[in-house]
Motif scaffolding. Structure first.
Motif, PDB file in Angstrom:
ATOM      1  N   GLY A 129      11.540  -1.742 -42.065  1.00 45.96           N
ATOM      2  CA  GLY A 129      12.918  -1.264 -42.051  1.00 45.96           C
ATOM      3  C   GLY A 129      13.088   0.222 -42.250  1.00 45.96           C
ATOM      4  O   GLY A 129      14.190   0.685 -42.564  1.00 45.96           O
ATOM      5  N   TRP A 130      12.028   1.013 -42.042  1.00 45.40           N
ATOM      6  CA  TRP A 130      12.094   2.461 -42.232  1.00 45.40           C
ATOM      7  C   TRP A 130      11.794   3.181 -40.921  1.00 45.40           C
ATOM      8  O   TRP A 130      10.849   2.827 -40.212  1.00 45.40           O
ATOM      9  CB  TRP A 130      11.076   2.917 -43.278  1.00 45.40           C
ATOM     10  CG  TRP A 130      11.362   2.423 -44.653  1.00 45.40           C
ATOM     11  CD1 TRP A 130      11.000   1.221 -45.200  1.00 45.40           C
ATOM     12  CD2 TRP A 130      12.085   3.120 -45.681  1.00 45.40           C
ATOM     13  NE1 TRP A 130      11.445   1.123 -46.491  1.00 45.40           N
ATOM     14  CE2 TRP A 130      12.110   2.277 -46.817  1.00 45.40           C
ATOM     15  CE3 TRP A 130      12.700   4.370 -45.752  1.00 45.40           C
ATOM     16  CZ2 TRP A 130      12.745   2.646 -48.002  1.00 45.40           C
ATOM     17  CZ3 TRP A 130      13.323   4.740 -46.944  1.00 45.40           C
ATOM     18  CH2 TRP A 130      13.343   3.884 -48.043  1.00 45.40           C
ATOM     19  N   HIS A 131      12.600   4.199 -40.613  1.00 51.99           N
ATOM     20  CA  HIS A 131      12.206   5.131 -39.557  1.00 51.99           C
ATOM     21  C   HIS A 131      10.997   5.919 -40.054  1.00 51.99           C
ATOM     22  O   HIS A 131      10.900   6.229 -41.251  1.00 51.99           O
ATOM     23  CB  HIS A 131      13.314   6.146 -39.250  1.00 51.99           C
ATOM     24  CG  HIS A 131      14.636   5.551 -38.884  1.00 51.99           C
ATOM     25  ND1 HIS A 131      14.796   4.617 -37.881  1.00 51.99           N
ATOM     26  CD2 HIS A 131      15.885   5.781 -39.376  1.00 51.99           C
ATOM     27  CE1 HIS A 131      16.073   4.300 -37.770  1.00 51.99           C
ATOM     28  NE2 HIS A 131      16.753   4.988 -38.668  1.00 51.99           N
TER      29      HIS A 131
ATOM     30  N   LEU B  96      11.307  -0.955 -54.441  1.00 52.99           N
ATOM     31  CA  LEU B  96      11.825  -0.753 -55.797  1.00 52.99           C
ATOM     32  C   LEU B  96      12.795   0.429 -55.874  1.00 52.99           C
ATOM     33  O   LEU B  96      13.629   0.479 -56.782  1.00 52.99           O
ATOM     34  CB  LEU B  96      10.668  -0.527 -56.769  1.00 52.99           C
ATOM     35  CG  LEU B  96       9.760  -1.746 -57.043  1.00 52.99           C
ATOM     36  CD1 LEU B  96       8.597  -1.340 -57.934  1.00 52.99           C
ATOM     37  CD2 LEU B  96      10.551  -2.888 -57.673  1.00 52.99           C
ATOM     38  N   GLN B  97      12.668   1.369 -54.931  1.00 53.34           N
ATOM     39  CA  GLN B  97      13.532   2.537 -54.943  1.00 53.34           C
ATOM     40  C   GLN B  97      14.870   2.306 -54.256  1.00 53.34           C
ATOM     41  O   GLN B  97      15.771   3.144 -54.355  1.00 53.34           O
ATOM     42  CB  GLN B  97      12.837   3.728 -54.272  1.00 53.34           C
ATOM     43  CG  GLN B  97      11.493   4.089 -54.877  1.00 53.34           C
ATOM     44  CD  GLN B  97      11.558   4.320 -56.361  1.00 53.34           C
ATOM     45  OE1 GLN B  97      12.406   5.046 -56.842  1.00 53.34           O
ATOM     46  NE2 GLN B  97      10.656   3.681 -57.107  1.00 53.34           N
TER      47      GLN B  97
ATOM     48  N   HIS C  99      16.609   1.319 -43.793  1.00 54.01           N
ATOM     49  CA  HIS C  99      16.682   1.746 -45.193  1.00 54.01           C
ATOM     50  C   HIS C  99      16.770   3.264 -45.287  1.00 54.01           C
ATOM     51  O   HIS C  99      17.394   3.798 -46.214  1.00 54.01           O
ATOM     52  CB  HIS C  99      15.453   1.271 -45.967  1.00 54.01           C
ATOM     53  CG  HIS C  99      15.279  -0.209 -45.990  1.00 54.01           C
ATOM     54  ND1 HIS C  99      16.301  -1.084 -46.317  1.00 54.01           N
ATOM     55  CD2 HIS C  99      14.199  -0.996 -45.733  1.00 54.01           C
ATOM     56  CE1 HIS C  99      15.860  -2.331 -46.261  1.00 54.01           C
ATOM     57  NE2 HIS C  99      14.589  -2.297 -45.906  1.00 54.01           N
ATOM     58  N   GLY C 100      16.109   3.956 -44.371  1.00 54.34           N
ATOM     59  CA  GLY C 100      16.079   5.403 -44.402  1.00 54.34           C
ATOM     60  C   GLY C 100      14.939   5.925 -43.549  1.00 54.34           C
ATOM     61  O   GLY C 100      14.429   5.226 -42.665  1.00 54.34           O
TER      62      GLY C 100
ATOM     63  N   GLN D 294      19.845  11.412 -38.429  1.00 54.63           N
ATOM     64  CA  GLN D 294      19.886   9.956 -38.304  1.00 54.63           C
ATOM     65  C   GLN D 294      20.852   9.325 -39.301  1.00 54.63           C
ATOM     66  O   GLN D 294      21.010   8.110 -39.321  1.00 54.63           O
ATOM     67  CB  GLN D 294      18.492   9.356 -38.512  1.00 54.63           C
ATOM     68  CG  GLN D 294      17.380  10.068 -37.768  1.00 54.63           C
ATOM     69  CD  GLN D 294      17.694  10.301 -36.305  1.00 54.63           C
ATOM     70  OE1 GLN D 294      18.189   9.409 -35.629  1.00 54.63           O
ATOM     71  NE2 GLN D 294      17.392  11.499 -35.821  1.00 54.63           N
ATOM     72  N   GLN D 295      21.495  10.159 -40.128  1.00 53.88           N
ATOM     73  CA  GLN D 295      22.417   9.684 -41.156  1.00 53.88           C
ATOM     74  C   GLN D 295      21.754   8.610 -42.021  1.00 53.88           C
ATOM     75  O   GLN D 295      22.327   7.556 -42.307  1.00 53.88           O
ATOM     76  CB  GLN D 295      23.702   9.151 -40.510  1.00 53.88           C
ATOM     77  CG  GLN D 295      24.447  10.213 -39.713  1.00 53.88           C
ATOM     78  CD  GLN D 295      25.726   9.707 -39.083  1.00 53.88           C
ATOM     79  OE1 GLN D 295      25.968   8.506 -39.021  1.00 53.88           O
ATOM     80  NE2 GLN D 295      26.558  10.623 -38.608  1.00 53.88           N
ATOM     81  N   ALA D 296      20.520   8.910 -42.413  1.00 55.41           N
ATOM     82  CA  ALA D 296      19.729   7.952 -43.185  1.00 55.41           C
ATOM     83  C   ALA D 296      20.277   7.816 -44.594  1.00 55.41           C
ATOM     84  O   ALA D 296      20.728   8.789 -45.209  1.00 55.41           O
ATOM     85  CB  ALA D 296      18.275   8.415 -43.232  1.00 55.41           C
ATOM     86  N   LYS D 297      20.200   6.599 -45.127  1.00 61.92           N
ATOM     87  CA  LYS D 297      20.609   6.364 -46.508  1.00 61.92           C
ATOM     88  C   LYS D 297      19.668   7.052 -47.480  1.00 61.92           C
ATOM     89  O   LYS D 297      20.086   7.531 -48.519  1.00 61.92           O
ATOM     90  CB  LYS D 297      20.630   4.858 -46.788  1.00 61.92           C
ATOM     91  CG  LYS D 297      21.668   4.082 -45.986  1.00 61.92           C
ATOM     92  CD  LYS D 297      21.599   2.604 -46.330  1.00 61.92           C
ATOM     93  CE  LYS D 297      22.629   1.803 -45.548  1.00 61.92           C
ATOM     94  NZ  LYS D 297      22.547   0.348 -45.849  1.00 61.92           N
TER      95      LYS D 297
END
Length: 335
Positions: A128-130, A330-331, A98-99, A213-216
């Motif tokens: 699902g988060w780094h 929610l975000q 996710h990010g 990391q090209q995170a969303k």
């Protein structure tokens, strides 16, 4: 010499681009400081008293302890200005993350603190988060900054070993926290400005790694006074790619300005404010922040009341994680 330290010191001679989920990021040798050789000074010479190695900051000693305790792949050596510091990285346990959540510790806490920081940084990857966690330098310190390598070499001769996973932050003694004016003649105001600059550089370095990391999404999470410094960084720098802020038991930083209320009024990004409702002081401060958000007409400010469970810390930490995970979900953008 422990294996992790050997690996760390070997990495200092390399210059690598950090890929996703890779182990310890290499550092530029020129930014880390060089260990000086022995000086040929007679034992009774006046200069002999100056040859003792400088005392490491307590935060650097805690980082050295984590280097010995944690797997190499969790360790990231980042650069902030003219110093290097340890951050802890864990990749998301998902095919597509996710990010990144960047966790900022409070004063006196290590990056793997057993309350909030350690549990969250290990649980977030399963959601699902780094996670990327960093600690703050010692408050109001105006001594020359010591990097991780120097701290490892001098910790044996400094104060008694520091447990990076102790339940409470150790008291700051005169030996561990010198009076800035007595060391260099600098006024406290100048020392405070330098301390704020070091923190800003650390947060900037962590965000730069998150961007690699090209995170969303990039989320900044501050615990205790780490919440204050997270708010201050966002207020001053206004990075466009950080759109969410999480505060856990936020507290003002000692002798720092502007205050929390002024910083809060300058921020409009999505904010989750988590506090413990059965602690009177925290509940009162949270009420003031909620009222300020209403006056400000903050577009995305949410408070989440938690229940302290001092007799069952594991359940307390799990409660915090579940509420945080819900807020983060929610975000997420639709779809």
């Amino acid at each position: 010499m422990p294996r992790a330290i050997c690996t760390l010191l070997a990495a200092l001679s390399l210059s690598l681009v950090l890929p996703l989920g890779s182990p310890l990021q290499a550092a530029e040798p020129s930014t880390l400081g060089e260990a000086g050789g022995e000086q040929d000074v007679a034992p009774d010479s006046p200069a002999a008293d100056l040859s003792r190695p400088p005392q490491a900051e307590r935060s650097a000693q805690a980082a050295s302890a984590l280097i010995r305790q944690l797997p190499d792949q969790e360790q990231q050596l980042l650069h902030a200005g003219d110093e290097s510091f340890l951050a802890l990285w864990l990749p998301a346990n998902a095919a597509e993350a996710h990010g990144v959540v960047v966790l900022v510790a409070g004063d006196g806490e290590s990056a793997d603190w057993p309350k909030v920081l350690g549990p969250l940084r290990r649980k977030l990857p399963d959601a699902g988060w780094h996670s990327l966690t960093l600690s703050l330098p010692d408050p109001q310190d105006d001594l020359p900054a010591l990097d991780i390598k120097t701290a490892s070499e001098t910790s044996a001769t400094a104060e008694p070993p520091l447990d990076a996973n102790a339940d409470e932050a150790p008291p700051v003694t005169d030996a561990a926290q010198p009076d800035p004016s007595s060391q260099t003649g600098q006024p406290t105001e100048a020392a405070g400005a330098r301390h704020a600059q070091r923190i800003k550089q650390r947060i900037a370095a962590a965000l730069q790694l998150a961007r690699q990391q090209q995170a969303k999404q990039i989320v900044l999470l501050g615990h205790g006074s780490g919440g204050y410094w997270s708010m201050r960084y966002l207020s001053e720098e206004q990075p466009a790619d950080v759109r969410s802020l999480l505060l856990v038991d936020v507290k003002p930083a000692a002798d720092a300005s502007p205050g929390l209320d002024e910083l809060q009024a300058s921020l409009t990004l999505a904010t989750g404010d988590f506090y413990y409702q059965d602690r009177p002081l925290e509940r009162s401060a949270a009420t003031e922040r909620a009222q300020a958000s209403k006056r400000q007409k903050h577009p995305a400010y949410t408070q989440v009341a938690l229940k302290a469970l001092p007799g069952n810390p594991e359940v307390e930490q799990e409660q915090l994680f579940r509420r945080l995970r819900g807020w983060l979900t929610l975000q997420l953008p639709a779809g």
